[in-house]
Design a protein around this motif. Structure first.
Motif, PDB file in Angstrom:
ATOM      1  N   ALA A  98     -69.950 -26.343  59.392  1.00 39.13           N
ATOM      2  CA  ALA A  98     -70.696 -25.360  58.619  1.00 39.13           C
ATOM      3  C   ALA A  98     -69.709 -24.412  57.955  1.00 39.13           C
ATOM      4  CB  ALA A  98     -71.659 -24.579  59.523  1.00 39.13           C
ATOM      5  N   PRO A  99     -70.115 -23.720  56.870  1.00 40.70           N
ATOM      6  CA  PRO A  99     -69.247 -22.682  56.295  1.00 40.70           C
ATOM      7  C   PRO A  99     -68.933 -21.613  57.334  1.00 40.70           C
ATOM      8  CG  PRO A  99     -71.072 -23.206  54.819  1.00 40.70           C
ATOM      9  CD  PRO A  99     -71.364 -23.896  56.107  1.00 40.70           C
ATOM     10  N   VAL A 100     -67.762 -20.981  57.197  1.00 37.48           N
ATOM     11  CA  VAL A 100     -67.261 -20.095  58.247  1.00 37.48           C
ATOM     12  C   VAL A 100     -68.228 -18.963  58.567  1.00 37.48           C
ATOM     13  CG1 VAL A 100     -65.424 -18.496  58.894  1.00 37.48           C
ATOM     14  CG2 VAL A 100     -64.845 -20.660  57.785  1.00 37.48           C
ATOM     15  N   LEU A 101     -68.536 -18.128  57.586  1.00 37.88           N
ATOM     16  CA  LEU A 101     -69.353 -16.944  57.866  1.00 37.88           C
ATOM     17  C   LEU A 101     -70.773 -17.336  58.272  1.00 37.88           C
ATOM     18  CD1 LEU A 101     -69.212 -13.891  57.975  1.00 37.88           C
ATOM     19  CD2 LEU A 101     -69.887 -13.821  55.561  1.00 37.88           C
ATOM     20  N   PHE A 102     -71.349 -18.307  57.573  1.00 40.61           N
ATOM     21  CA  PHE A 102     -72.701 -18.749  57.911  1.00 40.61           C
ATOM     22  C   PHE A 102     -72.720 -19.361  59.304  1.00 40.61           C
ATOM     23  CE2 PHE A 102     -76.283 -21.732  57.829  1.00 40.61           C
ATOM     24  CZ  PHE A 102     -77.301 -20.875  57.413  1.00 40.61           C
ATOM     25  N   GLY A 103     -71.679 -20.116  59.632  1.00 36.65           N
ATOM     26  CA  GLY A 103     -71.597 -20.716  60.962  1.00 36.65           C
ATOM     27  C   GLY A 103     -71.479 -19.675  62.054  1.00 36.65           C
ATOM     28  N   GLN A 104     -70.674 -18.647  61.803  1.00 36.05           N
ATOM     29  CA  GLN A 104     -70.507 -17.586  62.794  1.00 36.05           C
ATOM     30  C   GLN A 104     -71.812 -16.844  63.049  1.00 36.05           C
ATOM     31  OE1 GLN A 104     -67.386 -15.348  60.906  1.00 36.05           O
ATOM     32  NE2 GLN A 104     -65.742 -16.428  61.977  1.00 36.05           N
ATOM     33  N   ARG A 105     -72.552 -16.565  61.973  1.00 38.08           N
ATOM     34  CA  ARG A 105     -73.719 -15.688  62.097  1.00 38.08           C
ATOM     35  C   ARG A 105     -75.010 -16.431  62.448  1.00 38.08           C
ATOM     36  NH1 ARG A 105     -72.923 -11.212  57.213  1.00 38.08           N
ATOM     37  NH2 ARG A 105     -70.924 -10.419  57.977  1.00 38.08           N
ATOM     38  N   HIS A 106     -75.113 -17.718  62.062  1.00 35.17           N
ATOM     39  CA  HIS A 106     -76.411 -18.361  62.227  1.00 35.17           C
ATOM     40  C   HIS A 106     -76.370 -19.722  62.935  1.00 35.17           C
ATOM     41  CE1 HIS A 106     -78.562 -15.334  59.935  1.00 35.17           C
ATOM     42  NE2 HIS A 106     -77.570 -15.348  59.060  1.00 35.17           N
ATOM     43  N   VAL A 107     -75.278 -20.472  62.799  1.00 36.83           N
ATOM     44  CA  VAL A 107     -75.238 -21.780  63.460  1.00 36.83           C
ATOM     45  C   VAL A 107     -74.788 -21.626  64.909  1.00 36.83           C
ATOM     46  CG1 VAL A 107     -74.283 -24.110  63.424  1.00 36.83           C
ATOM     47  CG2 VAL A 107     -74.809 -22.945  61.264  1.00 36.83           C
ATOM     48  N   GLN A 237     -71.448  -9.795  44.140  1.00 38.22           N
ATOM     49  CA  GLN A 237     -72.549 -10.765  44.227  1.00 38.22           C
ATOM     50  C   GLN A 237     -72.269 -11.690  45.408  1.00 38.22           C
ATOM     51  OE1 GLN A 237     -73.169 -14.170  41.420  1.00 38.22           O
ATOM     52  NE2 GLN A 237     -75.134 -13.186  40.969  1.00 38.22           N
ATOM     53  N   PHE A 238     -73.238 -11.768  46.315  1.00 34.00           N
ATOM     54  CA  PHE A 238     -73.071 -12.538  47.532  1.00 34.00           C
ATOM     55  C   PHE A 238     -74.346 -13.331  47.834  1.00 34.00           C
ATOM     56  CE2 PHE A 238     -70.675  -8.565  47.894  1.00 34.00           C
ATOM     57  CZ  PHE A 238     -69.396  -9.038  48.176  1.00 34.00           C
ATOM     58  N   LEU A 239     -74.223 -14.253  48.768  1.00 26.35           N
ATOM     59  CA  LEU A 239     -75.415 -14.847  49.340  1.00 26.35           C
ATOM     60  C   LEU A 239     -76.021 -13.826  50.302  1.00 26.35           C
ATOM     61  CD1 LEU A 239     -74.171 -18.490  50.011  1.00 26.35           C
ATOM     62  CD2 LEU A 239     -75.537 -17.640  48.099  1.00 26.35           C
ATOM     63  N   ARG A 240     -77.336 -13.741  50.335  1.00 24.95           N
ATOM     64  CA  ARG A 240     -77.966 -12.613  51.018  1.00 24.95           C
ATOM     65  C   ARG A 240     -77.600 -12.532  52.503  1.00 24.95           C
ATOM     66  NH1 ARG A 240     -81.934  -9.811  53.446  1.00 24.95           N
ATOM     67  NH2 ARG A 240     -82.764  -8.049  52.247  1.00 24.95           N
ATOM     68  N   TYR A 241     -77.448 -13.673  53.176  1.00 24.05           N
ATOM     69  CA  TYR A 241     -77.126 -13.621  54.595  1.00 24.05           C
ATOM     70  C   TYR A 241     -75.780 -12.934  54.838  1.00 24.05           C
ATOM     71  CZ  TYR A 241     -73.521 -17.257  54.478  1.00 24.05           C
ATOM     72  OH  TYR A 241     -72.372 -17.955  54.242  1.00 24.05           O
ATOM     73  N   GLN A 242     -74.881 -13.002  53.843  1.00 23.25           N
ATOM     74  CA  GLN A 242     -73.557 -12.422  54.010  1.00 23.25           C
ATOM     75  C   GLN A 242     -73.601 -10.898  54.088  1.00 23.25           C
ATOM     76  OE1 GLN A 242     -71.901 -14.282  50.502  1.00 23.25           O
ATOM     77  NE2 GLN A 242     -70.815 -15.813  51.723  1.00 23.25           N
ATOM     78  N   VAL A 243     -74.607 -10.287  53.480  1.00 13.78           N
ATOM     79  CA  VAL A 243     -74.685  -8.820  53.435  1.00 13.78           C
ATOM     80  C   VAL A 243     -75.993  -8.305  54.038  1.00 13.78           C
ATOM     81  CG1 VAL A 243     -73.133  -8.563  51.467  1.00 13.78           C
ATOM     82  CG2 VAL A 243     -75.574  -8.961  51.060  1.00 13.78           C
ATOM     83  N   ALA A 244     -76.694  -9.144  54.800  1.00 11.44           N
ATOM     84  CA  ALA A 244     -78.003  -8.758  55.341  1.00 11.44           C
ATOM     85  C   ALA A 244     -77.898  -7.522  56.227  1.00 11.44           C
ATOM     86  CB  ALA A 244     -78.613  -9.919  56.117  1.00 11.44           C
ATOM     87  N   SER A 245     -76.879  -7.463  57.083  1.00 10.85           N
ATOM     88  CA  SER A 245     -76.761  -6.322  57.987  1.00 10.85           C
ATOM     89  C   SER A 245     -76.422  -5.054  57.223  1.00 10.85           C
ATOM     90  CB  SER A 245     -75.706  -6.600  59.066  1.00 10.85           C
ATOM     91  OG  SER A 245     -74.427  -6.795  58.482  1.00 10.85           O
ATOM     92  N   GLN A 246     -75.594  -5.148  56.181  1.00 12.79           N
ATOM     93  CA  GLN A 246     -75.240  -3.964  55.392  1.00 12.79           C
ATOM     94  C   GLN A 246     -76.438  -3.472  54.577  1.00 12.79           C
ATOM     95  OE1 GLN A 246     -73.425  -6.745  55.575  1.00 12.79           O
ATOM     96  NE2 GLN A 246     -71.368  -6.153  56.261  1.00 12.79           N
ATOM     97  N   LEU A 247     -77.269  -4.388  54.105  1.00 19.74           N
ATOM     98  CA  LEU A 247     -78.482  -3.980  53.396  1.00 19.74           C
ATOM     99  C   LEU A 247     -79.454  -3.291  54.352  1.00 19.74           C
ATOM    100  CD1 LEU A 247     -79.084  -7.134  51.154  1.00 19.74           C
ATOM    101  CD2 LEU A 247     -78.521  -4.840  50.342  1.00 19.74           C
TER     102      LEU A 247
END
Length: 302
Positions: A98-107, A237-247
């Protein structure tokens, strides 16, 4: 006419190369195989195969129908296999990427309860920001974000994720809130791309538009680009999961919401359409359920 049997016969003929070999594979007689093909063609109203004394060749209609037959028969095999697999306890090594950040946060978080539920499965998770060749690198399952190139991989969409444009409240108070994508020409845009991409994608009235952007920072990884936006350096500009906590925490604010493009698919891919081991089937079902719980992080109110 038994349409599924006729489809199986047609696929067997193509795969075997001759009517007689197909009859042997199917455990049928040659006359019966010939009749089944002729009946299928008559029912469809098209010729599927050009037949000579030496060879068989697919017509254009035959090629289209063959692809549909393989999809339908494969789906039936998968459905039956899933029912049988429910009676088996998944086990063995499951290698995924999986992609690094997505894998860390969701996989990775989803794997913990998965392994508690299926203790005989051993997982090997590879977090990589590149497209992994599953066959060459011995990987069973990949998580991919975005529209997939045509390939031999089998893909199941399991969720979707939006692109968002964000900036810190302090930056927006200092510079003002951009009202339309073209206003970004006047902003310091933080680029998150290893390829040097200098345009961002938007949509207005159903039409896509690419907006040229510029700024004084480019990152090939998401974390420092996000940190720079939180610090008030510029717009990102990011994918939303990347900045969900900051939002959610108010550190970043979404802008240009009315111009966002449709969400990108999140897919599970694997390298073959044959009967999947129960550990892969179980993981695909599990991850679909887990990702549904994170839909707000992925798409918000898109």
């Amino acid at each position: 006419m038994d349409k599924l049997r006729a489809m199986q016969t047609f696929v067997a003929i193509v795969d075997s190369g001759t009517l007689s070999k197909a009859a042997g594979v199917l455990g049928s007689s040659l006359p019966s195989t010939v009749r089944t093909l002729a009946t299928l063609e008559a029912d469809l109203g098209v010729r599927l195969l050009n037949r000579t004394t030496r060879r068989l060749s697919l017509t254009d209609e035959g090629r289209m129908y063959l692809a549909s037959c393989r999809d339908i028969l494969g789906a039936i095999d998968q459905a039956e296999h899933r029912l049988r697999a429910r009676r088996e306890e998944p086990s063995g090594l499951l290698t995924m990427t999986a992609p690094v950040l997505f894998g860390q946060r969701h996989v990775a978080p989803a794997l913990i309860p998965f392994l508690e539920r299926y203790p005989k499965v051993q997982c090997r998770l590879l977090l990589l920001d590149r497209v992994v060749n599953l066959l060459e690198e011995g990987v069973d399952v990949g998580i991919r974000i975005g529209h997939l190139d045509d390939s031999n991989l089998i893909a199941q969409q399991v969720s979707r994720v939006s692109r968002v444009v964000v900036a810190s409240p302090a930056y927006l108070e200092r510079r003002g809130i951009p009202q339309k994508p073209a206003d970004l020409a006047q902003e310091n845009c933080i680029r998150f791309s290893g390829s040097g991409r200098t345009t961002w994608l938007f949509q207005e009235r159903g039409r896509e538009q690419r907006i040229a952007i510029g700024g004084n920072l480019e990152c090939n990884h998401g974390a420092p680009a996000i940190d720079a936006c939180v610090a008030g350096l510029g717009v990102g500009q990011f994918l939303r999961y990347q900045v969900a906590s900051q939002l959610a925490g108010g550190q970043l604010q979404e802008i240009l919401h009315a111009y966002k493009v449709p969400p990108l698919p999140i897919s599970v891919v694997y390298p073959h359409a044959g009967l999947l081991p129960s550990r892969i089937s179980a993981f695909v079902d599990w991850i679909k359920t887990e990702f549904r719980k994170s839909e707000n992080d992925f798409v918000g109110d898109a």
